[in-house]
Motif scaffolding. Structure first.
Motif, short mmCIF file in Angstrom:
data_model
loop_
_atom_site.label_atom_id
_atom_site.label_comp_id
_atom_site.label_asym_id
_atom_site.label_seq_id
_atom_site.Cartn_x
_atom_site.Cartn_y
_atom_site.Cartn_z
N ARG A 192 14.78 3.04 6.43
CA ARG A 192 14.76 1.88 7.38
C ARG A 192 13.61 1.85 8.31
N ILE A 193 13.49 3.22 8.74
CA ILE A 193 12.25 3.22 10.05
C ILE A 193 11.00 3.51 9.18
N ALA A 194 10.93 4.00 7.95
CA ALA A 194 9.78 3.87 7.17
C ALA A 194 9.33 2.46 6.99
N MET A 195 10.26 1.57 6.63
CA MET A 195 10.01 0.18 6.41
C MET A 195 9.60 -0.36 7.53
N ALA A 196 9.93 -0.32 8.81
CA ALA A 196 9.64 -0.79 9.89
C ALA A 196 8.12 -0.38 10.29
N SER A 197 7.97 1.18 10.15
CA SER A 197 6.59 1.39 10.26
C SER A 197 5.59 0.80 9.48
N PHE A 198 5.95 0.61 8.16
CA PHE A 198 4.99 0.09 7.36
C PHE A 198 4.55 -1.11 7.64
N ASN A 199 5.61 -2.12 8.18
CA ASN A 199 5.40 -3.63 8.39
C ASN A 199 4.93 -3.77 9.95
N SER A 200 4.62 -2.54 10.73
CA SER A 200 4.33 -2.67 12.09
C SER A 200 2.90 -3.12 12.22
N TYR A 201 2.64 -3.87 13.41
CA TYR A 201 1.23 -4.27 13.71
C TYR A 201 0.43 -3.24 14.23
N ASP A 202 1.21 -2.09 14.72
CA ASP A 202 0.27 -0.99 15.30
C ASP A 202 -0.05 -0.04 14.30
N GLU A 203 -1.33 0.08 14.23
CA GLU A 203 -2.00 1.03 13.27
C GLU A 203 -2.09 2.42 13.66
N ASP A 204 -1.80 2.61 14.95
CA ASP A 204 -2.01 3.92 15.55
C ASP A 204 -1.10 4.85 14.84
N GLY A 205 -0.91 5.84 14.08
CA GLY A 205 -0.05 6.71 13.51
C GLY A 205 0.59 6.00 12.38
N ARG A 206 0.51 4.84 12.01
CA ARG A 206 1.24 4.21 11.11
C ARG A 206 1.50 4.77 9.67
N VAL A 207 0.54 5.30 9.26
CA VAL A 207 0.46 5.93 7.72
C VAL A 207 1.35 7.04 7.88
N THR A 208 0.97 7.93 8.90
CA THR A 208 1.83 9.37 8.96
C THR A 208 3.30 9.09 9.13
N SER A 209 3.61 8.08 10.05
CA SER A 209 5.06 7.60 10.21
C SER A 209 5.67 7.26 9.15
N VAL A 210 5.01 6.40 8.26
CA VAL A 210 5.52 5.98 7.10
C VAL A 210 5.89 7.06 6.20
N LEU A 211 4.91 8.10 5.86
CA LEU A 211 4.91 9.16 4.95
C LEU A 211 6.08 10.22 5.43
N LEU A 212 6.18 10.47 6.74
CA LEU A 212 7.22 11.32 7.30
C LEU A 212 8.57 10.84 7.03
N HIS A 213 8.82 9.58 7.12
CA HIS A 213 10.35 8.94 7.25
C HIS A 213 10.61 8.58 5.69
N LEU A 214 9.67 8.48 4.79
CA LEU A 214 9.81 8.24 3.46
C LEU A 214 10.18 9.69 3.01
N GLN A 215 9.44 10.61 3.05
CA GLN A 215 9.92 11.93 2.61
C GLN A 215 11.18 12.55 3.30
N HIS A 216 11.86 12.20 4.34
CA HIS A 216 12.76 12.63 5.06
C HIS A 216 13.98 11.80 4.08
N SER A 217 13.75 10.71 3.84
CA SER A 217 14.72 9.88 3.14
C SER A 217 14.98 10.35 1.73
N ALA A 218 14.05 10.83 1.15
CA ALA A 218 14.05 11.35 -0.09
C ALA A 218 14.88 12.52 -0.01
N GLU A 219 14.66 13.40 0.81
CA GLU A 219 15.32 14.80 0.90
C GLU A 219 16.83 14.71 1.12
N MET A 220 17.16 13.65 2.14
CA MET A 220 18.64 13.41 2.68
C MET A 220 19.09 12.75 1.26
N LEU A 221 18.69 11.95 0.69
CA LEU A 221 19.28 11.39 -0.69
C LEU A 221 19.50 12.48 -1.60
#
Length: 360
Positions: free
Chosen positions: A19-48
């Motif tokens: 959910r956090i990865a999705m919020a980061s992806f759709n955010s208007y703020d570009e600063d750190g956006r890609v890193t935030s998306v990837l960090l939370h996507l990877q964490h979601s996969a590992e937890m799953l």
């Protein structure tokens, strides 16, 4: 079967990170956006993955250190024992490789490719969630929250070819954009994890590819692994699904990590990491005696398969070691009901050996 407590907790963490990865992806703020998306996507996969392992009562802690297993080990366990498909595993690996590159250095991922990987991750996550943890993403994340792009997703082959041409343009003398070009090269190398486990990104590889691009080498020569990746896209808008697929590519030549060979080759950085299982351990993991394991290896020609077996030479000693591919292939045969008595009669000790290394 009702979810056990740890599986339920880990499932909740997985969905929260997604959910956090999705919020980061759709955010208007570009600063750190890609890193935030990837960090939370990877964490979601590992937890799953860990949620599924816990639900299946698999041990998720290392016996020696007492620490929870890492991402790669969890991925392998789910592939071998818990029905994680190769396609889903490839998506998870690619996200992990991109996250690793973003976390420990820096990368540049184009918006199209970020969207494609994010959508593929959502597709794989939802499918595995439904198969093993009794729920789906729609029950937890409204479709309007899922990644949205104003650009329709293109074909993966087209997108990476376009990215390759852009890198060549950035490396043109006088552009002074070499740092961005190398960051984009790093991203393409990470994407090889879709079709190959154990991807590692070194500055040597980036230097090699940069030189090849400057020399005018074609995309298929420089990235033979990516040349075997395609995509299937279905649906539209918030309900779109993306699957990575494998297609026939040019032959891949493997070279040693310190080999100065040209770009049309893929480096095997650490063979010990890929071929990490000795014959005795392989037999134990399969629940076979070493002689019967050897017989099955001969039946399936495991020792002759370069993806399954590598022989390490230490002076006069030759020690065959095996990859997860060998274990998967042998376990599939056992689970499929292969007649081990017949295998023993044909290939047990004293029978004629096939060519290649067959000693345990």
């Amino acid at each position: 079967m009702p979810l056990i407590r740890d599986a339920r907790t880990l499932r909740s963490k997985a969905i929260s990170s997604l959910r956090i990865a999705m919020a980061s992806f759709n955010s208007y703020d570009e600063d750190g956006r890609v890193t935030s998306v990837l960090l939370h996507l990877q964490h979601s996969a590992e937890m799953l993955l860990k949620a599924v392992l816990c639900q299946q009562k698999a041990n998720v802690f290392d016996k020696e250190t007492g620490r929870s297993l890492g991402f790669e080990r969890c991925l392998r366990l789910c592939q071998v024992n818990h029905n994680l498909t190769d396609s889903e595993a490839g998506v998870f690996r690619a996200v992990d490789a991109l996250r690793d590159a973003a976390q420990h250095w820096f990368i540049f991922v184009s918006e199209d490719l970020l969207y494609m990987h994010t959508r593929a991750m959502v597709t794989a996550f939802d499918a595995y969630l439904q198969r093993h943890l009794e729920t789906d993403l729609n029950s937890h994340i409204p479709p309007r929250v899922l990644p949205v792009s104003t650009m329709p997703p293109g074909d993966f082959e087209f997108l990476v070819d376009r990215e390759y041409n852009l890198i060549a343009d950035l490396l043109t003398p006088g552009r002074r954009q070499r740092d961005e070009a190398r960051a984009r090269i790093r991203s393409l190398l990470a994407m090889e994890a879709v079709v190959h486990e154990g991807v590692e990104i070194s500055e040597t590889d980036i230097n090699r590819i940069e030189k090849a691009i400057k020399d005018g080498k074609a995309f298929g020569e420089v990235f033979p692994r990516l040349n075997t990746v395609g995509t299937e896209t279905n649906g539209e808008g918030p309900t779109i699904t993306v699957h990575f697929t494998k297609k026939q590519g040019a032959p891949v030549q493997f070279i040693a990590g310190d080999d100065p060979a040209g770009a049309a080759a893929v480096r095997e950085v650490d063979l010990n990491k890929k071929f990490h299982t000795r014959a005795s351990d392989l037999a134990r993991k399969l629940g076979l005696t070493e002689p019967r394991s050897l017989a099955l290896r001969r039946q399936l020609e495991i020792d002759e398969d370069a993806a399954c077996c590598h022989v390490f030479e230490y002076g006069n000693m030759k020690i065959p070691c095996f990859s997860d591919n060998a274990r998967n292939k042998m376990k599939l045969a056992i689970d499929g009901g292969i007649d081990m008595n017949d295998v023993w009669l044909k290939h047990g000790p004293g029978r004629k050996k096939k060519a290649g290394v067959a000693a345990a």
